[in-house]
Design a protein around this motif. Structure first.
Motif, PDB file in Angstrom:
ATOM      1  N   ARG A   1      36.255  50.165  41.165  1.00 23.13           N
ATOM      2  CA  ARG A   1      35.729  48.803  41.148  1.00 23.13           C
ATOM      3  C   ARG A   1      34.475  48.711  42.016  1.00 23.13           C
ATOM      4  NH1 ARG A   1      41.509  47.843  41.277  1.00 23.13           N
ATOM      5  NH2 ARG A   1      41.422  47.909  43.555  1.00 23.13           N
ATOM      6  N   LEU A   2      33.671  47.685  41.748  1.00 24.16           N
ATOM      7  CA  LEU A   2      32.394  47.512  42.439  1.00 24.16           C
ATOM      8  C   LEU A   2      32.283  46.069  42.911  1.00 24.16           C
ATOM      9  CD1 LEU A   2      29.755  49.209  42.961  1.00 24.16           C
ATOM     10  CD2 LEU A   2      28.811  48.055  40.954  1.00 24.16           C
ATOM     11  N   ARG A   3      31.873  45.893  44.176  1.00 24.15           N
ATOM     12  CA  ARG A   3      31.692  44.559  44.751  1.00 24.15           C
ATOM     13  C   ARG A   3      30.195  44.319  44.951  1.00 24.15           C
ATOM     14  NH1 ARG A   3      35.336  46.139  49.766  1.00 24.15           N
ATOM     15  NH2 ARG A   3      33.900  47.893  49.495  1.00 24.15           N
ATOM     16  N   VAL A   4      29.679  43.300  44.269  1.00 26.85           N
ATOM     17  CA  VAL A   4      28.235  43.057  44.228  1.00 26.85           C
ATOM     18  C   VAL A   4      27.931  41.684  44.814  1.00 26.85           C
ATOM     19  CG1 VAL A   4      26.203  42.847  42.737  1.00 26.85           C
ATOM     20  CG2 VAL A   4      28.032  44.478  42.156  1.00 26.85           C
ATOM     21  N   ALA A   5      26.962  41.623  45.708  1.00 26.91           N
ATOM     22  CA  ALA A   5      26.450  40.347  46.217  1.00 26.91           C
ATOM     23  C   ALA A   5      25.146  40.015  45.519  1.00 26.91           C
ATOM     24  CB  ALA A   5      26.220  40.434  47.721  1.00 26.91           C
ATOM     25  N   VAL A   6      25.031  38.794  45.032  1.00 33.59           N
ATOM     26  CA  VAL A   6      23.740  38.266  44.566  1.00 33.59           C
ATOM     27  C   VAL A   6      23.410  37.130  45.517  1.00 33.59           C
ATOM     28  CG1 VAL A   6      22.434  37.241  42.683  1.00 33.59           C
ATOM     29  CG2 VAL A   6      24.214  38.927  42.179  1.00 33.59           C
ATOM     30  N   ASP A   7      22.512  37.412  46.439  1.00 33.36           N
ATOM     31  CA  ASP A   7      22.216  36.549  47.575  1.00 33.36           C
ATOM     32  C   ASP A   7      20.909  35.810  47.345  1.00 33.36           C
ATOM     33  OD1 ASP A   7      22.260  35.746  50.497  1.00 33.36           O
ATOM     34  OD2 ASP A   7      20.460  37.009  50.505  1.00 33.36           O
ATOM     35  N   GLY A   8      20.918  34.500  47.587  1.00 28.06           N
ATOM     36  CA  GLY A   8      19.671  33.762  47.468  1.00 28.06           C
ATOM     37  C   GLY A   8      19.881  32.286  47.708  1.00 28.06           C
ATOM     38  N   ALA A   9      18.823  31.616  48.091  1.00 29.13           N
ATOM     39  CA  ALA A   9      18.867  30.169  48.274  1.00 29.13           C
ATOM     40  C   ALA A   9      19.096  29.487  46.926  1.00 29.13           C
ATOM     41  CB  ALA A   9      17.547  29.696  48.887  1.00 29.13           C
ATOM     42  N   ALA A  10      19.533  28.233  46.989  1.00 29.85           N
ATOM     43  CA  ALA A  10      19.747  27.478  45.754  1.00 29.85           C
ATOM     44  C   ALA A  10      18.481  27.434  44.907  1.00 29.85           C
ATOM     45  CB  ALA A  10      20.224  26.069  46.090  1.00 29.85           C
TER      46      ALA A  10
ATOM     47  N   ASP B   1      38.299  42.590  50.130  1.00 28.89           N
ATOM     48  CA  ASP B   1      39.225  43.652  50.524  1.00 28.89           C
ATOM     49  C   ASP B   1      40.126  44.092  49.370  1.00 28.89           C
ATOM     50  OD1 ASP B   1      38.127  43.808  53.021  1.00 28.89           O
ATOM     51  OD2 ASP B   1      39.734  42.702  54.037  1.00 28.89           O
ATOM     52  N   PRO B   2      40.775  43.171  48.642  1.00 26.26           N
ATOM     53  CA  PRO B   2      41.604  43.634  47.517  1.00 26.26           C
ATOM     54  C   PRO B   2      40.815  44.262  46.395  1.00 26.26           C
ATOM     55  CG  PRO B   2      41.605  41.232  47.651  1.00 26.26           C
ATOM     56  CD  PRO B   2      40.973  41.727  48.899  1.00 26.26           C
ATOM     57  N   ALA B   3      39.528  43.937  46.269  1.00 34.04           N
ATOM     58  CA  ALA B   3      38.706  44.555  45.229  1.00 34.04           C
ATOM     59  C   ALA B   3      38.128  45.887  45.659  1.00 34.04           C
ATOM     60  CB  ALA B   3      37.558  43.626  44.825  1.00 34.04           C
ATOM     61  N   GLY B   4      38.264  46.230  46.937  1.00 32.34           N
ATOM     62  CA  GLY B   4      37.671  47.446  47.457  1.00 32.34           C
ATOM     63  C   GLY B   4      38.563  48.660  47.315  1.00 32.34           C
ATOM     64  N   PRO B   5      38.111  49.793  47.840  1.00 34.53           N
ATOM     65  CA  PRO B   5      38.891  51.031  47.759  1.00 34.53           C
ATOM     66  C   PRO B   5      40.268  50.868  48.392  1.00 34.53           C
ATOM     67  CG  PRO B   5      36.646  51.473  48.506  1.00 34.53           C
ATOM     68  CD  PRO B   5      36.812  49.989  48.518  1.00 34.53           C
ATOM     69  N   GLY B   6      41.279  51.236  47.636  1.00 33.73           N
ATOM     70  CA  GLY B   6      42.635  51.124  48.140  1.00 33.73           C
ATOM     71  C   GLY B   6      43.215  49.733  48.106  1.00 33.73           C
TER      72      GLY B   6
ATOM     73  N   SER C   1      44.551  46.038  46.457  1.00 36.19           N
ATOM     74  CA  SER C   1      45.577  45.735  45.457  1.00 36.19           C
ATOM     75  C   SER C   1      45.005  45.417  44.083  1.00 36.19           C
ATOM     76  CB  SER C   1      46.410  44.545  45.935  1.00 36.19           C
ATOM     77  OG  SER C   1      45.609  43.362  45.965  1.00 36.19           O
ATOM     78  N   GLY C   2      43.729  44.989  44.042  1.00 36.91           N
ATOM     79  CA  GLY C   2      43.140  44.579  42.767  1.00 36.91           C
ATOM     80  C   GLY C   2      43.531  43.180  42.341  1.00 36.91           C
ATOM     81  N   ARG C   3      44.234  42.454  43.188  1.00 31.94           N
ATOM     82  CA  ARG C   3      44.632  41.072  42.896  1.00 31.94           C
ATOM     83  C   ARG C   3      43.765  40.146  43.741  1.00 31.94           C
ATOM     84  NH1 ARG C   3      49.402  39.400  44.493  1.00 31.94           N
ATOM     85  NH2 ARG C   3      49.939  38.132  42.673  1.00 31.94           N
ATOM     86  N   ILE C   4      42.907  39.366  43.094  1.00 28.85           N
ATOM     87  CA  ILE C   4      41.986  38.515  43.831  1.00 28.85           C
ATOM     88  C   ILE C   4      42.159  37.051  43.412  1.00 28.85           C
ATOM     89  CG2 ILE C   4      40.312  40.411  43.939  1.00 28.85           C
ATOM     90  CD1 ILE C   4      38.538  38.727  42.024  1.00 28.85           C
ATOM     91  N   VAL C   5      41.678  36.172  44.273  1.00 30.70           N
ATOM     92  CA  VAL C   5      41.582  34.751  43.972  1.00 30.70           C
ATOM     93  C   VAL C   5      40.100  34.434  43.803  1.00 30.70           C
ATOM     94  CG1 VAL C   5      41.942  32.410  44.834  1.00 30.70           C
ATOM     95  CG2 VAL C   5      43.677  34.163  45.231  1.00 30.70           C
TER      96      VAL C   5
ATOM     97  N   GLU D   1      44.127  39.704  38.120  1.00 35.53           N
ATOM     98  CA  GLU D   1      44.338  41.149  38.218  1.00 35.53           C
ATOM     99  C   GLU D   1      43.086  41.875  37.722  1.00 35.53           C
ATOM    100  OE1 GLU D   1      46.893  42.734  39.446  1.00 35.53           O
ATOM    101  OE2 GLU D   1      48.432  41.168  39.612  1.00 35.53           O
ATOM    102  N   LEU D   2      42.461  42.629  38.592  1.00 36.17           N
ATOM    103  CA  LEU D   2      41.224  43.314  38.233  1.00 36.17           C
ATOM    104  C   LEU D   2      41.511  44.642  37.543  1.00 36.17           C
ATOM    105  CD1 LEU D   2      39.161  42.925  41.521  1.00 36.17           C
ATOM    106  CD2 LEU D   2      38.886  41.584  39.417  1.00 36.17           C
ATOM    107  N   PRO D   3      40.793  44.928  36.458  1.00 33.04           N
ATOM    108  CA  PRO D   3      40.847  46.293  35.923  1.00 33.04           C
ATOM    109  C   PRO D   3      40.305  47.282  36.945  1.00 33.04           C
ATOM    110  CG  PRO D   3      39.832  44.766  34.352  1.00 33.04           C
ATOM    111  CD  PRO D   3      39.947  44.038  35.649  1.00 33.04           C
ATOM    112  N   GLY D   4      40.642  48.528  36.777  1.00 34.35           N
ATOM    113  CA  GLY D   4      40.223  49.543  37.732  1.00 34.35           C
ATOM    114  C   GLY D   4      38.731  49.780  37.791  1.00 34.35           C
TER     115      GLY D   4
END
Length: 210
Positions: free
Chosen positions: A27-36, A100-105, A107-111, A129-132
């Motif tokens: 899985r990959l965690r991506v930030a798209v950061d910017g002002a409104a 954290d749940p989307a990261g390495p190790g 659970s893959g269960r996020i809100v 439930e996130l796919p792998g």
């Protein structure tokens, strides 16, 4: 460092290509950061379909859904730039429920939504439930420099003049916070991808890391 003017379509294709090949097969965690004024949510939304075409299911998270309760967020007033800069985002909740749940190790269960700021109460959102091989794209302002565990960071950069010109009158009070963010954090100096958006019709792609 390369700076290259691109169309919006090319920007989306190149970003999707980059994200699709990063972190495979996890899985990959991506930030798209910017002002409104830079509308990071629009770019993040537009990446979902191109990523799916490339075989990477994408899940969207918006920081507007991870704000602190009004009693904390607005303690020093509704237009306090220091509070906006330091205390509006529930970083602990975003980390605990998404990153954290989307990261390495994890659970893959996020809100995907934690707090309804309009009603000022928890959303009671069910777990996703996130796919792998999922790509979780988090969009919002002031996301970088605070130690949040993103795998890829995208910063939408506006010059101070462009930011002032394109910020709505009712949001001008936030400009001091973004000035401070630029001085203290300087996200354009270290984000994996920087997109210059002074003219939203003519973005320029800055690749700081290959």
């Amino acid at each position: 460092m390369r700076v290259r003017p691109v169309s919006t379509e090319v920007l989306l294709e190149e970003l999707a290509d980059r994200l699709a090949r990063t972190g495979t097969p996890g899985r990959l965690r991506v930030a798209v950061d910017g002002a409104a004024a830079a509308d990071p949510g629009a770019l993040a939304d537009a990446l979902v379909d191109p990523l799916r075409v490339r075989g990477r299911p994408a899940v969207r998270v918006r920081t507007d859904d991870f704000l602190r309760p009004a009693s904390v967020r607005l303690e020093f007033g509704r237009t306090n730039p220091d509070s906006f800069y330091l205390g509006w985002l529930d970083e602990a909740g975003l980390r605990r429920e998404v990153l954290d749940p989307a990261g390495p190790g994890g659970s893959g269960r996020i809100v995907t939504r934690l707090w309804d700021a309009g009603a000022d109460r928890a959303t009671r959102e069910p777990y996703t439930e996130l796919p792998g091989d999922a790509v979780v794209i988090v969009s919002g302002p002031l996301l970088l420099g605070g130690g949040l565990p993103f795998d890829v960071t995208v910063h939408l950069h506006l010059t101070p003049a462009a930011l002032r010109r394109r910020t709505e009158p009712g949001q001008q009070w936030t400009l001091q916070a973004f000035d401070r963010y630029g001085e203290e954090v300087d996200p354009a100096s270290f984000a994996d991808v920087v997109v210059r958006l002074d003219d939203p019709r003519r973005p320029a792609l800055v690749l700081l890391q290959e």
